[in-house]
Scaffold this active site. Sequence first.
Site, PDB file in Angstrom:
ATOM      1  N   ARG A  36     -19.773   3.735  30.161  1.00  0.00           N
ATOM      2  CA  ARG A  36     -20.093   4.192  31.516  1.00  0.00           C
ATOM      3  C   ARG A  36     -20.807   3.112  32.330  1.00  0.00           C
ATOM      4  NH1 ARG A  36     -22.421  10.077  30.032  1.00  0.00           N
ATOM      5  NH2 ARG A  36     -20.512  11.043  29.277  1.00  0.00           N
ATOM      6  N   ARG A  40     -22.142   5.979  37.985  1.00  0.00           N
ATOM      7  CA  ARG A  40     -23.176   6.509  38.880  1.00  0.00           C
ATOM      8  C   ARG A  40     -24.459   5.693  38.928  1.00  0.00           C
ATOM      9  NH1 ARG A  40     -23.237  12.315  36.230  1.00  0.00           N
ATOM     10  NH2 ARG A  40     -22.945  10.945  34.418  1.00  0.00           N
ATOM     11  N   ARG A  49     -17.211   5.659  46.080  1.00  0.00           N
ATOM     12  CA  ARG A  49     -16.675   6.960  45.694  1.00  0.00           C
ATOM     13  C   ARG A  49     -16.962   8.055  46.704  1.00  0.00           C
ATOM     14  NH1 ARG A  49     -16.708   9.740  41.096  1.00  0.00           N
ATOM     15  NH2 ARG A  49     -16.403  11.427  42.567  1.00  0.00           N
ATOM     16  N   ASP A  85     -11.084   8.881  33.185  1.00  0.00           N
ATOM     17  CA  ASP A  85     -11.774  10.074  32.704  1.00  0.00           C
ATOM     18  C   ASP A  85     -11.059  10.590  31.473  1.00  0.00           C
ATOM     19  OD1 ASP A  85     -12.225  13.266  32.694  1.00  0.00           O
ATOM     20  OD2 ASP A  85     -13.916  12.266  33.646  1.00  0.00           O
ATOM     21  N   TYR A 160     -12.012  20.641  25.093  1.00  0.00           N
ATOM     22  CA  TYR A 160     -12.025  21.002  26.512  1.00  0.00           C
ATOM     23  C   TYR A 160     -10.971  22.063  26.823  1.00  0.00           C
ATOM     24  CZ  TYR A 160     -15.227  17.180  27.590  1.00  0.00           C
ATOM     25  OH  TYR A 160     -16.323  16.368  27.657  1.00  0.00           O
TER      26      TYR A 160
END
Length: 353
Positions: A36, A40, A49, A85, A160
């Site tokens: 990552r 962010r 983004r 992702d 998921y």
Amino acid sequence: MTADPAPTPALLPAESDLVRAARGLPVRHTPVWFMRQAGRSLPEYRALRAGTAMLEACQDPDLVTEITLQPVRRHGVDAAILFSDIVLPLVVAGVDIDIKPGVGPVIAQPVRTVADVDALPPLEPDRLDFLATAVRRLVAELGATPLIGFAGAPFTLATYLIEGGPSKEHARTKAFMYAEPEAWGRLLDRLAVSAATFLTTQADAGASAVQLFDSWAGVLSAADYAERVLPHSRAVFDALGDRDLPRVHFGVGTGELLALIGDAGADVVGVDWRVPLDEAARRVGPGRSLQGNLDPAVLLAGRDTVDREVRRVVAQGRAARGHVFNLGHGVLPDTDPGVLTHVVELVHELTAR
């Protein structure tokens, strides 16, 4: 008159410290990258983004290229990791998934029955033109810096689909695995084909290494992992065939599974922060390199703590055949980017040959 010396030829990604460490070969310094690292924690990422949904950004070659390059420029890391992702192959295949802020991937129609398994759409390679385009652009931009391809492992994708979103216990997933073994096998077979398609597209477009993320495999016993999951992860790596690129395999909470994760076909076993790297090297054995494993939370502490823990990880990593310095999981959103840059510089300084 003395002729000017010939210029030193530029290194190729295949000769990079990352690839060499993955193969247990001598390196100029321990290579560093962060899970990552593109995301962010970077203000330039947040600005780029703004107004674009995550899954939309992951399918835009221009955005994928720029976001993937941002941490390479800022931190001087030794590898780029494709901005993507974990659920993207499912989305591209046609599964209705939304990433909800503060929650994560949410499945509109979870897989709960045998019929649901058989109704899952396959991932067609011709839907991945955007991915191949982004990888080719990145390889051209990165030059000697290797690009790591990315995919989610069959078990984690299954969690998921069955849970309908993120879960702590993964109880529905394990119940389905026990109650419907044949359907479970078919589900993971399909997800293995999907992950392999996603990775081979990146490899054929020029990625220098690949990483298979089995984020939630740590909820399984070693026996269940070996019987019900490992063969499907191995199928993903096997599908890469004789492509000459290192394979990295990582999961969270997988201390009891490290040897098995290697047996699935990895050249490099990723280790979270729970097991020291010297102990991980003992569990994995001498035939594989290690990646990890600074606790991401350490980066939120003071500089003295960061330096002490980085030195510890570097020292323990010397027990492995080869060591790729990384975190034990992804960069936390509140991490100061300057601390990440400092870690890269410190690891390089400590390990310069």
